[in-house]
Design an enzyme around this catalytic site. Structure first.
Site, PDB file in Angstrom:
ATOM      1  N   LYS A  51       0.798  -1.223   0.000  1.00 18.24           N
ATOM      2  CA  LYS A  51       0.000   0.000   0.000  1.00 18.24           C
ATOM      3  C   LYS A  51       0.834   1.280   0.000  1.00 18.24           C
ATOM      4  CE  LYS A  51      -4.449  -1.227   0.273  1.00 18.24           C
ATOM      5  NZ  LYS A  51      -5.523  -0.659  -0.564  1.00 18.24           N
ATOM      6  N   SER A 305       0.909  -9.856  -0.399  1.00 20.51           N
ATOM      7  CA  SER A 305       0.655  -8.419  -0.327  1.00 20.51           C
ATOM      8  C   SER A 305       0.904  -7.766   1.019  1.00 20.51           C
ATOM      9  CB  SER A 305      -0.794  -8.128  -0.749  1.00 20.51           C
ATOM     10  OG  SER A 305      -1.701  -8.749   0.137  1.00 20.51           O
TER      11      SER A 305
END
Length: 505
Positions: A51, A305
């Site tokens: 992110k 992720s």
């Protein structure tokens, strides 16, 4: 539509904050699945999540006037850390609104990075609504966690790195999906340069908003969102992300909590890193794809992720991983209430390892046991076990897919003994844990005294621990002690234990 993102991705400003992460081969998974499995290690970013890329790229576009106003965002945690770190690097004040259910590790990291953390609501959409209210009240600049072209472009740099790191053919790339920023960026870039590579979205079955949109042909809102995989707990796919996904994502695979937990274990086995549930989605989907398609000798890439998980969640993850790997079956069975029944039941199980055994006397004629049994990692292993049990026992129930049984009942089996139960003594045992250890223990215990209570759980420790209740007349108590001494295992008399008296006696 995706073409306009290519230039934005190539020019994205991410490397002032983020790093180029490695593309590592998962050797264990590759060997087991018969394919070349590569992991894109976004868990190695400074904030342990991809992110940071999108957050920094968006905030690098801020004007001086916007920087002076400060920024705000809503996030389930990973985008929050990305915004907080980007704000610190750019000298901007940041306010981060997160659900109250956000893992502490994410909240604490936001504060450590200088962000102002505001906790509200139980899910991302509660936080989003509150952040929009604060944005209007205080004139802050909103940094969207996924539905923004600059955020999408920042995440798209992952695809740019993947194609540079793996120059050979790539059969499929598996991408975790929440609001869609990551998969939109990846799909836009990969489909432009390598349209033959399949882009496969992976969602938690509890928050499959892209699958819903694909089914309906338009963006729709989920009635309910589960928060086990908190990083992807989003009720509706983004508007900008949907415009890319609807035409450039080849399919959506949904995975269960157990499958996610099994994937966390797979990644740990190959990398010795512990991902968060959302971080393991892609691997869970990859495994499901291989099993469904019978894929062999393909190059498959999964984006790992993120790794922002609370330590106290690991126990739950570890227990569910065995079920996700289909290595454990949970069963309930009815057996006769008489000495030796436990031993007979274990003989039916053969050489399979028992992972858990719960029982409490409740009826003079029959006993109901709750057991966990290790099986081969496929459905045939479970079917074979059930067939053998049905052959020897009158009533057997498969609880492996029963959420209530897995989450609650397995820890609640027991209760107070009925009034008809007398002369109960309770002992706690420890014995060396190895395959077949419980069967050996029961063989030594024999069938001389009726077993009225039994609890055992294999925790993977060096020593197994069992709590046993037996009906022993007072005149035979000395014989029990001599008998237990002969068995040779460490034991403790717990008949006067206050917990036993309060809850089980």
């Amino acid at each position: 539509m995706p073409h306009r993102y290519i230039k934005k991705i190539l020019e994205a400003r991410v490397y002032d904050a983020a790093i180029e992460t490695p593309l590592d081969e998962a050797r264990g998974l590759s060997e087991r699945l018969g394919n070349r499995v590569l992991l894109k290690r976004e868990d190695e970013q400074p904030v342990y999540s991809f992110k940071l890329r999108g957050a920094y790229n968006r905030m690098a576009q801020l004007t001086d006037e916007e920087k002076a106003r400060g920024v705000i965002t809503a996030s389930a945690g990973n985008h929050a850390q990305g915004v907080a770190m980007a704000a610190r690097l750019l000298g901007v004040k940041s306010t981060i609104v997160m659900p109250k259910t956000t893992p502490d590790v994410k909240v604490n990291n936001v504060k450590r990075l200088g962000g102002k953390a505001v906790l509200i609501g139980d899910a991302f959409d509660d936080a989003r609504r509150h952040s929009e209210k604060l944005m209007d009240e205080k004139g802050l600049v909103y940094i969207h966690p996924y539905d923004d072209p600059d955020v999408i472009a920042g995440q798209g740099t992952i695809a740019m790195e993947i194609l540079r790191q793996e120059s050979g053919p790539i059969d499929a790339i598996f991408v975790p999906v929440g609001g869609g920023g990551l998969i939109a960026g990846v799909a836009a870039y990969v489909k432009y340069l390598r349209p033959e590579t399949r882009i496969i979205a992976v969602e938690s079955a509890e928050s499959a908003c892209l699958a819903l949109a694909m089914e309906k042909g338009h963006r729709a809102v989920l009635d309910q969102v589960g928060i086990f995989a908190d990083g992807v707990a989003v009720a509706q796919i983004g508007e900008n992300t949907w415009e890319i996904c609807k035409d450039h994502v080849d399919e959506v695979i949904t995975v269960s909590t157990d499958e996610i937990c099994a994937a966390i274990k797979d990644i740990f086995d190959d990398t010795r890193s512990v991902t968060e549930p959302a971080g393991a989605l892609a691997v869970a989907g990859l495994k499901k794809y291989v099993a469904r398609e019978g894929a062999r000798d393909e190059t498959l890439i999964a984006i790992d992720s993120g790794a922002n998980v609370n330590f106290d969640r690991l126990r739950h993850i570890a227990e569910r991983s065995e079920l996700g790997e289909q290595r454990e079956a949970i069963i309930a069975a009815r057996i006769p209430e008489r000495p030796g029944s436990f031993k007979t039941f274990c003989k039916v199980l053969g050489k399979r390892n028992i992972t858990e055994f719960n029982y409490r006397y409740s009826h003079d004629e029959q006993a109901i046991v709750f057991a966990g049994v290790q099986i081969r990692p496929n459905n045939d292993g479970r079917e074979e076990l059930l067939a053998e049990l049905h052959e020897h026992l009158d009533a057997v129930v498969d609880l492996t897919d029963d959420e209530t049984a897995k989450l609650h009942v397995r820890y609640m089996v027991g209760g107070h003994a009925p009034a008809s139960l007398d002369n109960e003594v309770v002992y706690r045992f420890e014995f060396p844990e190895r395959p077949g250890a419980l069967m050996k223990f029961l063989s030594k215990l024999g069938g001389r005294w009726n077993i009225s209570m039994f609890h055992y759980r294999n925790h993977g420790a060096a020593y197994g621990r069992v709590l046993v209740g037996m009906q022993v007349p007072p005149a035979e108590r000395d014989q029990v002690i001599r008998f237990l001494d002969e068995i040779g295992y460490t034991f403790y008399d717990e008949t006067d234990n206050p917990a036993y008296k309060l809850f089980l006696g």
